[in-house]
Design a protein around this motif. Sequence first.
Motif, mmCIF file in Angstrom:
data_model
loop_
_atom_site.group_PDB
_atom_site.id
_atom_site.type_symbol
_atom_site.label_atom_id
_atom_site.label_comp_id
_atom_site.label_asym_id
_atom_site.label_seq_id
_atom_site.Cartn_x
_atom_site.Cartn_y
_atom_site.Cartn_z
ATOM 1 N N GLU A 117 0.785 -1.230 0.000
ATOM 2 C CA GLU A 117 0.000 0.000 0.000
ATOM 3 C C GLU A 117 0.824 1.292 0.000
ATOM 4 O O GLU A 117 0.251 2.371 0.114
ATOM 5 C CB GLU A 117 -0.964 -0.008 1.199
ATOM 6 N N HIS A 118 2.146 1.221 -0.106
ATOM 7 C CA HIS A 118 2.917 2.465 -0.147
ATOM 8 C C HIS A 118 2.550 3.253 -1.407
ATOM 9 O O HIS A 118 2.303 2.678 -2.464
ATOM 10 C CB HIS A 118 4.425 2.171 -0.096
ATOM 11 N N ILE A 119 2.549 4.568 -1.256
ATOM 12 C CA ILE A 119 1.992 5.439 -2.292
ATOM 13 C C ILE A 119 2.704 5.284 -3.643
ATOM 14 O O ILE A 119 2.079 5.412 -4.699
ATOM 15 C CB ILE A 119 1.972 6.931 -1.816
ATOM 16 N N ASP A 120 4.010 4.963 -3.614
ATOM 17 C CA ASP A 120 4.735 4.793 -4.884
ATOM 18 C C ASP A 120 4.309 3.523 -5.628
ATOM 19 O O ASP A 120 4.820 3.237 -6.713
ATOM 20 C CB ASP A 120 6.263 4.818 -4.667
ATOM 21 N N HIS A 121 3.339 2.789 -5.059
ATOM 22 C CA HIS A 121 2.831 1.577 -5.723
ATOM 23 C C HIS A 121 1.338 1.633 -6.022
ATOM 24 O O HIS A 121 0.833 0.805 -6.772
ATOM 25 C CB HIS A 121 3.156 0.339 -4.869
ATOM 26 N N ILE A 122 0.637 2.628 -5.453
ATOM 27 C CA ILE A 122 -0.830 2.629 -5.609
ATOM 28 C C ILE A 122 -1.407 3.940 -6.157
ATOM 29 O O ILE A 122 -2.603 4.008 -6.422
ATOM 30 C CB ILE A 122 -1.544 2.331 -4.259
ATOM 31 N N ASP A 136 -12.710 0.658 -15.646
ATOM 32 C CA ASP A 136 -13.405 -0.477 -15.049
ATOM 33 C C ASP A 136 -12.464 -1.683 -14.864
ATOM 34 O O ASP A 136 -12.777 -2.808 -15.260
ATOM 35 C CB ASP A 136 -14.602 -0.855 -15.946
ATOM 36 N N ILE A 137 -11.290 -1.409 -14.285
ATOM 37 C CA ILE A 137 -10.272 -2.466 -14.130
ATOM 38 C C ILE A 137 -10.314 -3.017 -12.698
ATOM 39 O O ILE A 137 -10.266 -2.251 -11.739
ATOM 40 C CB ILE A 137 -8.848 -1.917 -14.418
ATOM 41 N N PRO A 138 -10.371 -4.344 -12.559
ATOM 42 C CA PRO A 138 -10.299 -4.920 -11.208
ATOM 43 C C PRO A 138 -8.915 -4.751 -10.581
ATOM 44 O O PRO A 138 -7.901 -4.831 -11.282
ATOM 45 C CB PRO A 138 -10.613 -6.404 -11.420
ATOM 46 N N ILE A 139 -8.909 -4.495 -9.279
ATOM 47 C CA ILE A 139 -7.642 -4.366 -8.542
ATOM 48 C C ILE A 139 -7.511 -5.581 -7.629
ATOM 49 O O ILE A 139 -8.411 -5.881 -6.849
ATOM 50 C CB ILE A 139 -7.619 -3.075 -7.698
ATOM 51 N N PHE A 140 -6.374 -6.263 -7.729
ATOM 52 C CA PHE A 140 -6.132 -7.463 -6.926
ATOM 53 C C PHE A 140 -5.103 -7.170 -5.832
ATOM 54 O O PHE A 140 -4.030 -6.634 -6.114
ATOM 55 C CB PHE A 140 -5.581 -8.603 -7.806
ATOM 56 N N ALA A 141 -5.445 -7.544 -4.613
ATOM 57 C CA ALA A 141 -4.497 -7.440 -3.492
ATOM 58 C C ALA A 141 -4.975 -8.387 -2.401
ATOM 59 O O ALA A 141 -6.137 -8.820 -2.413
ATOM 60 C CB ALA A 141 -4.441 -6.009 -2.965
ATOM 61 N N ASN A 142 -4.084 -8.708 -1.469
ATOM 62 C CA ASN A 142 -4.541 -9.525 -0.342
ATOM 63 C C ASN A 142 -5.350 -8.644 0.624
ATOM 64 O O ASN A 142 -5.369 -7.413 0.493
ATOM 65 C CB ASN A 142 -3.358 -10.240 0.343
ATOM 66 N N GLN A 143 -6.023 -9.274 1.573
ATOM 67 C CA GLN A 143 -6.954 -8.550 2.446
ATOM 68 C C GLN A 143 -6.251 -7.449 3.241
ATOM 69 O O GLN A 143 -6.755 -6.317 3.328
ATOM 70 C CB GLN A 143 -7.633 -9.541 3.403
ATOM 71 N N ALA A 144 -5.082 -7.754 3.810
ATOM 72 C CA ALA A 144 -4.395 -6.758 4.646
ATOM 73 C C ALA A 144 -3.995 -5.543 3.816
ATOM 74 O O ALA A 144 -4.100 -4.391 4.271
ATOM 75 C CB ALA A 144 -3.163 -7.384 5.290
ATOM 76 N N THR A 145 -3.559 -5.780 2.583
ATOM 77 C CA THR A 145 -3.179 -4.658 1.712
ATOM 78 C C THR A 145 -4.419 -3.848 1.326
ATOM 79 O O THR A 145 -4.382 -2.614 1.324
ATOM 80 C CB THR A 145 -2.437 -5.190 0.467
ATOM 81 N N ASP A 185 -7.127 -3.496 3.095
ATOM 82 C CA ASP A 185 -7.538 -2.717 4.266
ATOM 83 C C ASP A 185 -6.678 -1.465 4.395
ATOM 84 O O ASP A 185 -7.165 -0.392 4.734
ATOM 85 C CB ASP A 185 -7.404 -3.561 5.549
ATOM 86 N N ALA A 186 -5.378 -1.617 4.113
ATOM 87 C CA ALA A 186 -4.456 -0.487 4.283
ATOM 88 C C ALA A 186 -4.573 0.530 3.147
ATOM 89 O O ALA A 186 -4.376 1.728 3.354
ATOM 90 C CB ALA A 186 -3.022 -1.012 4.380
ATOM 91 N N MET A 187 -4.895 0.080 1.942
ATOM 92 C CA MET A 187 -4.877 1.039 0.817
ATOM 93 C C MET A 187 -6.245 1.631 0.505
ATOM 94 O O MET A 187 -6.337 2.667 -0.152
ATOM 95 C CB MET A 187 -4.295 0.393 -0.440
ATOM 96 N N ARG A 188 -7.290 0.995 0.982
ATOM 97 C CA ARG A 188 -8.630 1.434 0.586
ATOM 98 C C ARG A 188 -8.904 2.910 0.881
ATOM 99 O O ARG A 188 -9.452 3.614 0.023
ATOM 100 C CB ARG A 188 -9.685 0.533 1.241
ATOM 101 N N PRO A 189 -8.496 3.417 2.046
ATOM 102 C CA PRO A 189 -8.756 4.844 2.291
ATOM 103 C C PRO A 189 -7.943 5.778 1.386
ATOM 104 O O PRO A 189 -8.240 6.957 1.295
ATOM 105 C CB PRO A 189 -8.325 5.047 3.752
ATOM 106 N N LYS A 190 -6.913 5.237 0.714
ATOM 107 C CA LYS A 190 -6.001 6.110 -0.049
ATOM 108 C C LYS A 190 -6.320 6.167 -1.531
ATOM 109 O O LYS A 190 -5.758 7.005 -2.252
ATOM 110 C CB LYS A 190 -4.554 5.598 0.081
ATOM 111 N N ILE A 191 -7.164 5.253 -2.041
ATOM 112 C CA ILE A 191 -7.308 5.192 -3.499
ATOM 113 C C ILE A 191 -8.687 5.614 -4.006
ATOM 114 O O ILE A 191 -8.979 5.512 -5.193
ATOM 115 C CB ILE A 191 -6.944 3.798 -4.075
ATOM 116 N N ASN A 219 -14.797 -4.568 -8.575
ATOM 117 C CA ASN A 219 -13.371 -4.405 -8.903
ATOM 118 C C ASN A 219 -12.465 -4.531 -7.679
ATOM 119 O O ASN A 219 -11.250 -4.375 -7.783
ATOM 120 C CB ASN A 219 -13.143 -3.072 -9.610
ATOM 121 N N ILE A 220 -13.068 -4.783 -6.522
ATOM 122 C CA ILE A 220 -12.272 -5.036 -5.312
ATOM 123 C C ILE A 220 -12.039 -6.544 -5.242
ATOM 124 O O ILE A 220 -12.917 -7.305 -4.844
ATOM 125 C CB ILE A 220 -13.001 -4.532 -4.048
ATOM 126 N N CYS A 221 -10.887 -6.984 -5.691
ATOM 127 C CA CYS A 221 -10.608 -8.417 -5.764
ATOM 128 C C CYS A 221 -9.593 -8.791 -4.699
ATOM 129 O O CYS A 221 -8.441 -8.354 -4.755
ATOM 130 C CB CYS A 221 -10.091 -8.784 -7.155
#
Length: 272
Positions: free
Chosen positions: A67-72, A83-92, A94-100, A107-109
């Motif tokens: 979830e670091h900003i240089d990746h998301i 309309d592109i799905p985004i894939f990440a594990n659950q912990a990621t 949870d951490a990135m959802r407020p930022k994107i 699309n939340i995969c």
Amino acid sequence: MYILRFDFMSLAFSPLFSGSSGNAVFVGAKDVGVLIDTGLSGSVVESALSCIGEEARNIKAILITHEHIDHIKGAGILSRKYDIPIFANQATWDAMRPKIGEIKEKNICVYTDTDFYIEDLCIEAIRTPHDAAMSVGYRVCYKNKSVAVMTDLGHCTKKIISHLQNTDIVLLESNHDIGMLNSSRYPRALKKRILGDNGHLSNDAAGCAAVELIKNGVKGILLGHLSEENNHEELAYNVVYQKLTAANIKVGRDMALGMAFRKKTAGIFHVK
Ligand SMILES: [Zn+2]
Ligand SMILES: [Zn+2]
């Protein structure tokens, strides 16, 4: 319609940008293309894709390493626009959802298995030691070809080396020169973070990892995620080159060694 740009058997790998100012890597085969990380603005990633003859509208998935900003940074924008799905594990997630920003539910995969498919591409998520919720690197396989992104890791584990066995190309972090970092004006806490077990891989550590990777059948290594302040391309290349040479691995004969860049694409590598 997706233009068939690759021959049927080949896997294309293109590090568009690599570094703390933003990361994005394109991987494609036949009629499927994915992005690993989208750490720059949507428009910058779109124009980099068009430089390699791709279109953002054809991207089938965005895979997030952490979830670091240089990746998301541009992930939400591109997902909403195309309309592109985004894939990440659950912990990621949870951490990135407020930022994107707002993402369509479909699309939340969230993947739970470390191996999963996006059309014909087999994706393997490999845990990395880094100061994020649950960071991973990705290996993407198509038929008997494979490429991998392995940046943002404080140290390289035996498990990572064995996961990457026989991979055709690995984008490997070579973040900093330890001496340059120690004498830099970075605050002590930041130096400690970067040098720590969950920080970033130094040139020396990248060199040692490169030797192990080649011994495990990896054929090509691109060095990436270089620090702007505490490294430079020639230095990273030379340190890794020397570690390989000292291990009797000849660059150009036994393996290929190249660079991924902070602000320009490294071109497209076709694994055939
Ligand atoms: Zn990073
Ligand atoms: Zn990071």
